[in-house]
Structure formats: C-alpha cells, structure tokens
Design a protein around this motif. Structure first.
Motif, PDB file in Angstrom:
ATOM      1  N   GLU A 165     -25.838  34.088   4.574  1.00  0.00           N
ATOM      2  CA  GLU A 165     -25.817  35.578   4.862  1.00  0.00           C
ATOM      3  C   GLU A 165     -24.082  36.113   4.903  1.00  0.00           C
ATOM      4  O   GLU A 165     -23.437  35.304   5.072  1.00  0.00           O
ATOM      5  CB  GLU A 165     -26.567  35.687   6.131  1.00  0.00           C
ATOM      6  N   LEU A 166     -24.363  37.420   4.560  1.00  0.00           N
ATOM      7  CA  LEU A 166     -23.079  38.037   4.618  1.00  0.00           C
ATOM      8  C   LEU A 166     -22.722  38.369   6.239  1.00  0.00           C
ATOM      9  O   LEU A 166     -23.722  38.312   6.889  1.00  0.00           O
ATOM     10  CB  LEU A 166     -23.059  39.249   3.980  1.00  0.00           C
ATOM     11  N   LEU A 167     -21.508  38.214   6.569  1.00  0.00           N
ATOM     12  CA  LEU A 167     -21.030  38.236   7.879  1.00  0.00           C
ATOM     13  C   LEU A 167     -20.732  39.985   7.909  1.00  0.00           C
ATOM     14  O   LEU A 167     -20.004  40.612   7.095  1.00  0.00           O
ATOM     15  CB  LEU A 167     -19.820  37.582   8.219  1.00  0.00           C
ATOM     16  N   TYR A 168     -21.191  40.329   8.906  1.00  0.00           N
ATOM     17  CA  TYR A 168     -20.611  41.833   9.328  1.00  0.00           C
ATOM     18  C   TYR A 168     -20.712  42.810   8.245  1.00  0.00           C
ATOM     19  O   TYR A 168     -19.811  43.599   7.854  1.00  0.00           O
ATOM     20  CB  TYR A 168     -19.172  41.824   9.883  1.00  0.00           C
ATOM     21  N   TYR A 169     -21.934  42.502   7.399  1.00  0.00           N
ATOM     22  CA  TYR A 169     -21.923  43.806   6.292  1.00  0.00           C
ATOM     23  C   TYR A 169     -23.375  43.866   5.934  1.00  0.00           C
ATOM     24  O   TYR A 169     -24.425  42.928   6.175  1.00  0.00           O
ATOM     25  CB  TYR A 169     -21.160  43.077   5.147  1.00  0.00           C
ATOM     26  N   SER A 170     -23.845  44.975   5.788  1.00  0.00           N
ATOM     27  CA  SER A 170     -24.974  45.498   5.214  1.00  0.00           C
ATOM     28  C   SER A 170     -24.976  46.516   4.218  1.00  0.00           C
ATOM     29  O   SER A 170     -24.096  47.389   4.175  1.00  0.00           O
ATOM     30  CB  SER A 170     -26.107  45.855   6.188  1.00  0.00           C
ATOM     31  N   ASP A 171     -25.849  46.766   3.235  1.00  0.00           N
ATOM     32  CA  ASP A 171     -25.662  47.940   2.396  1.00  0.00           C
ATOM     33  C   ASP A 171     -25.884  49.046   3.026  1.00  0.00           C
ATOM     34  O   ASP A 171     -25.473  50.399   2.734  1.00  0.00           O
ATOM     35  CB  ASP A 171     -26.891  47.640   1.295  1.00  0.00           C
ATOM     36  N   ASP A 172     -26.734  49.336   4.297  1.00  0.00           N
ATOM     37  CA  ASP A 172     -26.636  50.169   5.030  1.00  0.00           C
ATOM     38  C   ASP A 172     -25.252  50.721   5.839  1.00  0.00           C
ATOM     39  O   ASP A 172     -25.260  51.926   6.164  1.00  0.00           O
ATOM     40  CB  ASP A 172     -27.907  50.463   6.040  1.00  0.00           C
ATOM     41  N   ASP A 173     -24.599  49.568   6.241  1.00  0.00           N
ATOM     42  CA  ASP A 173     -23.535  49.751   6.833  1.00  0.00           C
ATOM     43  C   ASP A 173     -22.239  48.618   6.560  1.00  0.00           C
ATOM     44  O   ASP A 173     -21.910  47.843   6.894  1.00  0.00           O
ATOM     45  CB  ASP A 173     -23.791  49.101   8.434  1.00  0.00           C
ATOM     46  N   PRO A 174     -21.719  49.182   5.278  1.00  0.00           N
ATOM     47  CA  PRO A 174     -20.900  48.205   4.539  1.00  0.00           C
ATOM     48  C   PRO A 174     -19.484  48.134   5.284  1.00  0.00           C
ATOM     49  O   PRO A 174     -18.727  47.373   5.107  1.00  0.00           O
ATOM     50  CB  PRO A 174     -20.494  49.147   3.214  1.00  0.00           C
ATOM     51  N   ASP A 175     -19.092  49.027   6.368  1.00  0.00           N
ATOM     52  CA  ASP A 175     -17.684  48.875   6.758  1.00  0.00           C
ATOM     53  C   ASP A 175     -18.164  48.533   8.440  1.00  0.00           C
ATOM     54  O   ASP A 175     -17.475  48.576   9.386  1.00  0.00           O
ATOM     55  CB  ASP A 175     -17.163  50.092   7.025  1.00  0.00           C
ATOM     56  N   MET A 176     -19.220  47.936   8.488  1.00  0.00           N
ATOM     57  CA  MET A 176     -19.366  47.238   9.971  1.00  0.00           C
ATOM     58  C   MET A 176     -18.555  46.133  10.436  1.00  0.00           C
ATOM     59  O   MET A 176     -18.143  46.141  11.878  1.00  0.00           O
ATOM     60  CB  MET A 176     -21.026  46.698  10.160  1.00  0.00           C
ATOM     61  N   ASP A 177     -17.793  45.501   9.640  1.00  0.00           N
ATOM     62  CA  ASP A 177     -16.848  44.727  10.010  1.00  0.00           C
ATOM     63  C   ASP A 177     -15.676  45.323  10.702  1.00  0.00           C
ATOM     64  O   ASP A 177     -15.032  44.839  11.791  1.00  0.00           O
ATOM     65  CB  ASP A 177     -16.283  43.744   8.813  1.00  0.00           C
ATOM     66  N   PHE A 178     -15.144  46.677  10.269  1.00  0.00           N
ATOM     67  CA  PHE A 178     -14.275  47.136  10.850  1.00  0.00           C
ATOM     68  C   PHE A 178     -14.681  48.273  12.136  1.00  0.00           C
ATOM     69  O   PHE A 178     -14.320  48.643  13.023  1.00  0.00           O
ATOM     70  CB  PHE A 178     -13.391  48.189   9.787  1.00  0.00           C
ATOM     71  N   ASP A 179     -15.942  48.969  11.715  1.00  0.00           N
ATOM     72  CA  ASP A 179     -16.333  50.036  12.596  1.00  0.00           C
ATOM     73  C   ASP A 179     -17.225  49.547  13.835  1.00  0.00           C
ATOM     74  O   ASP A 179     -17.183  50.440  14.772  1.00  0.00           O
ATOM     75  CB  ASP A 179     -17.189  50.982  11.745  1.00  0.00           C
ATOM     76  N   ARG A 180     -18.077  48.611  13.624  1.00  0.00           N
ATOM     77  CA  ARG A 180     -19.071  48.240  14.776  1.00  0.00           C
ATOM     78  C   ARG A 180     -18.363  46.997  15.538  1.00  0.00           C
ATOM     79  O   ARG A 180     -18.439  45.845  14.903  1.00  0.00           O
ATOM     80  CB  ARG A 180     -20.351  47.710  14.099  1.00  0.00           C
ATOM     81  N   LEU A 181     -17.568  47.130  16.687  1.00  0.00           N
ATOM     82  CA  LEU A 181     -17.095  46.212  17.275  1.00  0.00           C
ATOM     83  C   LEU A 181     -17.744  45.473  18.679  1.00  0.00           C
ATOM     84  O   LEU A 181     -17.356  45.409  19.423  1.00  0.00           O
ATOM     85  CB  LEU A 181     -15.777  46.581  17.725  1.00  0.00           C
ATOM     86  N   ASP A 182     -19.229  45.425  18.278  1.00  0.00           N
ATOM     87  CA  ASP A 182     -20.183  44.786  19.232  1.00  0.00           C
ATOM     88  C   ASP A 182     -19.686  43.484  19.338  1.00  0.00           C
ATOM     89  O   ASP A 182     -19.192  42.809  18.487  1.00  0.00           O
ATOM     90  CB  ASP A 182     -21.499  45.137  18.790  1.00  0.00           C
TER      91      ASP A 182
END
Length: 179
Positions: free
Chosen positions: A89-106
């Motif tokens: 699986e990709l880490l910290y990425y989805s097509d709906d949220d491609p910048d989740m690695d930087f933006d979602r710091l959960d």
C-alpha cells in the motif's frame, strides 16, 4: 499529542556515516544516501512531538513531521514499488488526498519516524540484493523500465532538497543549525 521534552534525543539519532572519498559506484552512492538520511534524522533529533508537528516558516504549513511521512512514502514508492515491484500500500497518500503526508499530521511522530526507519531499512535491503545499479524495475508512473541507479540518484536529490527544508524548519524551531 504530549509535549514531552527531548522526545527524540541526539543519542537516538546517532552519528552520520562517513562520506567516502573513494570507492566504487555502489559504495559511493549508498554511503551518500545514508549520509543524507542521517542528516535528516539529526534535524528531527531532540524535538518534542509538538515541535515536530509545528509549521515554523510562515506562510508555509510544512513541518518536520510531514517531511518524515513524505520521505517514508518516497522510500516505499521508489525502492519497493517502482524498482522491486512489491505489492504494498501507499503510505500517507490517496487519490482523494494526495498531500496527506504533509497536510494530515494525525498520529504520533514517533510512529511516523519508526515507519520511515523501517522503509529506509527495506530500501537498503533492496539495494544490497541487486546485482548491479544497472538492474531494472518497471516504473508504474512512466510505464517504462527504471534502473536502480536512477532510483538511488533520485533519492539523493529528494533528500538534499528536503534536508534544506528541514534545516530551515529546525533553525526556526530552536535555533539549531548545522549537522
């Protein structure tokens, strides 16, 4: 997220590998890549989870926590998925949220750091198992062959760029420079 001081210690970060002055291509490139990884680790050392997750260079929202997540995902993408062809699986990425690695710091920065360390370790295993830097994987992104040499050189560039970001973030957080 707890704000415990010295969550990451300089001792945990360890010393960087020496950059060689001579050696074959594999030794030179892997040593320099590990030096870049160690530099990044040192930029994160000695900071609390809150400091790692705080944007420090306005108006940018970039954080060290986000960089940890991004670099873990980049290690996985290039070495495991693009070169080795692993079905992970990709880490910290989805097509709906491609910048989740930087933006979602959960999540806990310590967990993100452990994931990054594990991805770096797996990348080292993949490089060590390859017969040559001419060995090729199949890039999903470009649907073309990609050599291990290209992957390693690309990762050197990725770390050099983001270590510059990390240096600025760290200096704004606590004044630490160098490493």
């Amino acid at each position: 997220m707890a704000d415990t001081p010295q969550f990451y210690s300089h001792e945990l970060a360890g010393d960087r590998v020496e950059r060689p002055l001579t050696g074959d291509e594999r030794h030179m490139l892997t040593s320099y890549l590990d030096w870049q990884r160690d530099t990044f680790r040192l930029k994160c050392a000695g900071l609390t989870p809150a400091q790692l997750s705080t944007p420090a260079v306005e108006p940018s929202k970039l954080t060290l926590h986000g960089l940890i997540r991004h670099l873990a995902g980049t290690e996985r993408w290039w070495f495991r998925m693009q070169f080795a062809g692993e079905d992970v699986e990709l880490l910290y990425y989805s097509d709906d949220d491609p910048d989740m690695d930087f933006d979602r710091l959960d999540g806990d920065p310590a967990e993100a750091l452990a994931v990054w360390e594990a991805e770096c370790a797996r990348s080292r295993e993949i490089v060590a198992a390859a017969a040559s830097f001419d060995d090729e994987g199949r890039s999903w992104r470009y649907d073309k062959p990609v050599s291990l040499r290209r992957v390693v050189v690309g990762m050197l560039c990725e770390y050099a760029r983001h270590n510059g970001h990390a240096d600025l973030l760290r200096e704004r957080i606590d004044g630490a420079t160098g490493h």
